[in-house]
Design an enzyme around this catalytic site. Structure first.
Site, PDB file in Angstrom:
ATOM      1  N   CYS A 150      -1.269 -10.461  -7.084  1.00  0.00           N
ATOM      2  CA  CYS A 150      -1.622 -11.617  -6.260  1.00  0.00           C
ATOM      3  C   CYS A 150      -1.617 -11.136  -4.814  1.00  0.00           C
ATOM      4  CB  CYS A 150      -0.580 -12.707  -6.505  1.00  0.00           C
ATOM      5  SG  CYS A 150      -0.894 -14.215  -5.606  1.00  0.00           S
ATOM      6  N   CYS A 190       0.856  -1.175   0.000  1.00  0.00           N
ATOM      7  CA  CYS A 190       0.000   0.000   0.000  1.00  0.00           C
ATOM      8  C   CYS A 190       0.899   1.233   0.000  1.00  0.00           C
ATOM      9  CB  CYS A 190      -0.878  -0.011   1.247  1.00  0.00           C
ATOM     10  SG  CYS A 190      -1.824   1.511   1.470  1.00  0.00           S
TER      11      CYS A 190
HETATM   12 ZN   LIG Z   1      -2.668   1.018   3.580  1.00  0.00          ZN
END
Ligand SMILES: [Zn+2]
Length: 136
Positions: free
Chosen positions: A123, A99
C-alpha cells in the site's frame, strides 16, 4: 531518471531542498497522503513505478491491482528494491516499506488479505512513486 549515487542526498536538509514539501513529508517524515487523493490510485498505464526520491525501480505496472483502499496497491516488487521495517506506531502492528536504495518511506505492506494469488498488498503513497510510462 535514477539519481547517481554521488548525488544522493545524505542529510534531511539536502532532501528538503530536492523534494516538494508534500513529498518530503511522506518520503522523509513517514507521512501518509489522504486516501483517494493520490495521482496513481486508479492509474492503469503500463510502465515502471520508480522511487520519487532517488529514481530506483520499485514496481512494474503489472504488479498493480485494484484494492479499493484509496492508495496505489502492488502485489510484488522488483527483488531487493524494498526494505521492510516493523512499525508499531499509532498503536498498530504494521510493516513499513521503504526504498532499499535511499531509505525513503513508501507505505506499508500487508499479507494474508487474499486480494491476489500472491496474497500481498504493498500500500504505497502516490507521492512516494513516479510512473515512468513505457514507450508506445
Ligand atoms: Zn529511493
Amino acid at each position: 531518471m535514477t539519481l547517481p549515487d554521488s548525488e544522493l542526498p545524505r542529510t534531511e536538509d539536502e532532501w528538503r531542498v530536492r523534494l516538494s514539501p508534500a513529498e518530503f513529508r511522506v518520503l522523509r517524515e513517514h507521512g501518509t497522503e489522504p486516501a483517494w487523493t493520490g495521482e496513481y490510485v486508479d492509474t492503469k498505464t503500463p510502465g515502471m513505478y520508480r522511487c520519487r526520491a532517488c529514481g530506483a525501480e520499485l514496481y512494474p505496472s503489472d504488479t498493480k491491482f485494484d484494492s479499493h483502499c484509496g492508495w496505489p496497491s502492488f502485489d510484488d516488487a522488483i527483488p531487493g528494491a524494498i526494505k521492510e521495517i516493523e512499525d508499531n506506531s499509532l498503536g498498530m502492528s504494521r510493516t513499513e516499506i521503504r526504498c532499499a536504495r535511499c531509505d525513503s518511506h513508501l507505505g506499508h505492506v500487508f499479507r494474508g488479505e487474499g486480494f491476489t494469488p500472491k496474497d500481498t498488498r504493498h500500500c504505497v503513497n502516490s507521492l512516494s512513486i513516479r510512473l515512468d510510462p513505457n514507450d508506445v
